[in-house]
Structures are given as C-alpha cells and as structure tokens.
Motif scaffolding. Sequence first.
Motif, short mmCIF file in Angstrom:
data_model
loop_
_atom_site.label_atom_id
_atom_site.label_comp_id
_atom_site.label_asym_id
_atom_site.label_seq_id
_atom_site.Cartn_x
_atom_site.Cartn_y
_atom_site.Cartn_z
N VAL A 2 0.83 -1.20 0.00
CA VAL A 2 0.00 0.00 0.00
C VAL A 2 0.86 1.25 0.00
CG1 VAL A 2 -1.70 1.31 1.32
CG2 VAL A 2 -1.90 -1.16 1.15
N GLY A 3 1.77 1.36 0.92
CA GLY A 3 2.62 2.55 1.02
C GLY A 3 1.93 3.69 1.72
N LYS A 4 2.74 4.58 2.25
CA LYS A 4 2.25 5.76 2.96
C LYS A 4 2.86 7.01 2.33
CE LYS A 4 0.30 3.29 6.32
NZ LYS A 4 -1.13 3.19 6.50
N LYS A 5 2.18 8.12 2.50
CA LYS A 5 2.65 9.42 2.01
C LYS A 5 2.81 10.34 3.21
CE LYS A 5 1.56 8.52 -2.44
NZ LYS A 5 2.40 7.46 -2.89
N CYS A 123 15.32 10.00 3.57
CA CYS A 123 15.63 9.87 2.13
C CYS A 123 17.13 9.81 1.87
CB CYS A 123 14.99 11.01 1.36
SG CYS A 123 13.20 11.10 1.55
N MET A 124 17.81 8.96 2.57
CA MET A 124 19.22 8.66 2.32
C MET A 124 20.10 9.90 2.25
SD MET A 124 18.74 5.46 -0.25
CE MET A 124 20.31 4.75 0.16
N GLY A 125 19.88 10.82 3.19
CA GLY A 125 20.73 11.99 3.30
C GLY A 125 20.43 13.10 2.32
N LEU A 140 6.67 6.52 1.24
CA LEU A 140 7.26 5.54 2.15
C LEU A 140 6.78 4.15 1.77
CD1 LEU A 140 6.62 7.63 5.35
CD2 LEU A 140 8.88 7.07 4.43
N ASN A 141 7.69 3.25 1.60
CA ASN A 141 7.37 1.89 1.20
C ASN A 141 7.14 1.04 2.45
OD1 ASN A 141 6.92 -0.19 -0.57
ND2 ASN A 141 9.07 -0.69 -0.81
N ILE A 142 6.11 1.41 3.20
CA ILE A 142 5.75 0.73 4.44
C ILE A 142 4.25 0.51 4.47
CG2 ILE A 142 7.70 1.61 5.81
CD1 ILE A 142 5.71 3.74 6.93
N GLN A 143 3.82 -0.45 5.26
CA GLN A 143 2.38 -0.70 5.42
C GLN A 143 1.82 -0.03 6.67
OE1 GLN A 143 1.23 -4.78 5.07
NE2 GLN A 143 2.49 -5.12 3.27
N ALA A 144 2.67 0.19 7.67
CA ALA A 144 2.23 0.77 8.93
C ALA A 144 3.22 1.83 9.38
CB ALA A 144 2.11 -0.32 9.99
N TRP A 145 2.69 2.90 9.95
CA TRP A 145 3.55 4.01 10.38
C TRP A 145 4.58 3.59 11.42
CZ3 TRP A 145 3.85 8.13 7.51
CH2 TRP A 145 2.78 8.47 6.69
N HIS A 146 4.22 2.67 12.29
CA HIS A 146 5.16 2.25 13.34
C HIS A 146 6.40 1.59 12.77
CE1 HIS A 146 4.28 -2.07 13.17
NE2 HIS A 146 3.02 -1.71 12.97
N ALA A 147 6.34 1.20 11.50
CA ALA A 147 7.47 0.51 10.86
C ALA A 147 8.46 1.46 10.17
CB ALA A 147 6.94 -0.49 9.83
N VAL A 148 8.15 2.75 10.13
CA VAL A 148 9.02 3.68 9.40
C VAL A 148 10.39 3.78 10.08
CG1 VAL A 148 8.21 5.81 10.53
CG2 VAL A 148 9.15 5.91 8.22
N GLU A 149 11.42 3.74 9.26
CA GLU A 149 12.81 3.82 9.74
C GLU A 149 13.60 4.76 8.83
OE1 GLU A 149 13.95 2.43 12.46
OE2 GLU A 149 12.21 1.17 12.89
N ASN A 151 15.89 6.12 6.05
CA ASN A 151 16.10 5.72 4.64
C ASN A 151 14.96 4.91 4.03
OD1 ASN A 151 18.64 7.00 4.70
ND2 ASN A 151 19.52 5.19 5.66
N ASP A 152 13.77 4.94 4.62
CA ASP A 152 12.61 4.24 4.06
C ASP A 152 11.88 5.06 3.00
OD1 ASP A 152 12.80 1.87 5.44
OD2 ASP A 152 11.26 2.37 6.94
N GLY A 153 12.25 6.32 2.83
CA GLY A 153 11.47 7.20 1.97
C GLY A 153 12.14 7.59 0.68
N ARG A 154 11.31 8.11 -0.21
CA ARG A 154 11.77 8.69 -1.47
C ARG A 154 11.12 10.06 -1.60
NH1 ARG A 154 8.93 6.32 -5.57
NH2 ARG A 154 8.00 8.26 -6.17
N LEU A 155 11.96 11.09 -1.71
CA LEU A 155 11.44 12.44 -1.89
C LEU A 155 10.82 12.53 -3.28
CD1 LEU A 155 11.12 15.37 -0.91
CD2 LEU A 155 13.41 15.82 -1.81
N ASP A 156 9.52 12.74 -3.31
CA ASP A 156 8.79 12.79 -4.58
C ASP A 156 8.80 14.20 -5.15
OD1 ASP A 156 7.40 11.44 -6.59
OD2 ASP A 156 5.45 11.92 -5.70
N TRP A 157 8.54 15.20 -4.30
CA TRP A 157 8.58 16.60 -4.75
C TRP A 157 8.69 17.53 -3.57
CZ3 TRP A 157 4.29 18.52 -2.45
CH2 TRP A 157 3.09 17.78 -2.46
N LEU A 158 9.10 18.76 -3.90
CA LEU A 158 9.19 19.86 -2.94
C LEU A 158 8.65 21.10 -3.63
CD1 LEU A 158 10.24 21.16 -0.26
CD2 LEU A 158 12.42 21.51 -1.44
N LEU A 159 7.58 21.66 -3.07
CA LEU A 159 6.95 22.85 -3.62
C LEU A 159 7.19 24.02 -2.68
CD1 LEU A 159 3.46 21.36 -4.52
CD2 LEU A 159 5.31 21.85 -6.11
#
Length: 165
Positions: A2-5, A123-125, A140-149, A151-159
């Motif tokens: 599912v993933g989280k945003k 996001c890996m520094g 975030l490639n996670i199913q549950a927020w409690h699992a976030v660690e 380097n789990d993310g990918r910066l998609d955009w910055l506005l």
Amino acid sequence: MVGKKLFIMRHGKSDWQAKFKRDYDRPLAERGINAASLMGKHLAAIEQIPELVLSSSAKRAVNTAEIAMSEGNWEAKLEASRQLYLASAEEALEFIKSTPGNVTKVMIVAHEPMCSSLIAELCMGAHVKFPTAAVARINLNIQAWHAVEDNDGRLDWLLTPKSLA
C-alpha cells in the motif's frame, strides 16, 4: 504494498515585528498567511490532501496548518502537539510512528531545521533547502507508520510558495 505518504510543511513566514513574549507565541506575518493559503489551495487542486495534519503547537505552525486546511477546503483532522516544537528529526520520526495504521497520508507542520533534517533522515541523506511554507512529499514503502525507519522514503517533490506564485 500500500505505502504511505508523508507531507512535510514548514510554517509560514513569521512576524518578527509583532509583540510576543516567547518564540513559541510568534505569529504569522501577512506573507506567511498568504503563502499558507496558496499552498492549501494548490495541494487541493493537485489532489494532494493529507488525512491527518500533525502540527507543532507553536502559534505560527498551528495557524499555518489552519489556514492551509481552510483555504484548501481539506477535510483532514488537525492535531497540535508541543512535542513537535523544536523537535529533532529523530524525535519527529518517533512521533510519526504513533500515527494510526489506517491513515495513509499524513502532514507534519513544523520548523527548521527539523523539516529538512527529517527529509535527510528518511531519504538517504537528501539535502534540501526548505523555505517557509514549503511542502515536500515523501513516499514511504511501508504498510504501517510504526514501521518507518531511516532511509525508508523517497522524496517525490518539494513545492515552495515562490515556485507557485
């Protein structure tokens, strides 16, 4: 999966000329109000509305969140917490882990340097300049927020408000 945003928003420009006793009570400047309004409307227009907004309880952060939500006509729930005021990236990450699992899109409204540090942590520094009222989205490639660690993310955009004006 599912993933989280995770949306990260820095509070709008504050008014240093206003009368306030503590930094915590510093209000938004007119420029900050306008930028929060612009960002709220833009996120609604591009269908990037969070379900839950977790804000620092500092006056300028809560006001930024309230204005963005109102102007964008978001149906998100707002929760303000003193824990996010002057929090480190690590402390913010621990706070995010307590988010209910059924929520997919969360926004943090807070302060620098935590906003840019949290992006680096997830996001890996990644190093970003994070002006007032800017919003970033991290996938975030996670199913549950409690699992976030780290380097789990990918910066998609910055506005930034400037990029939208």
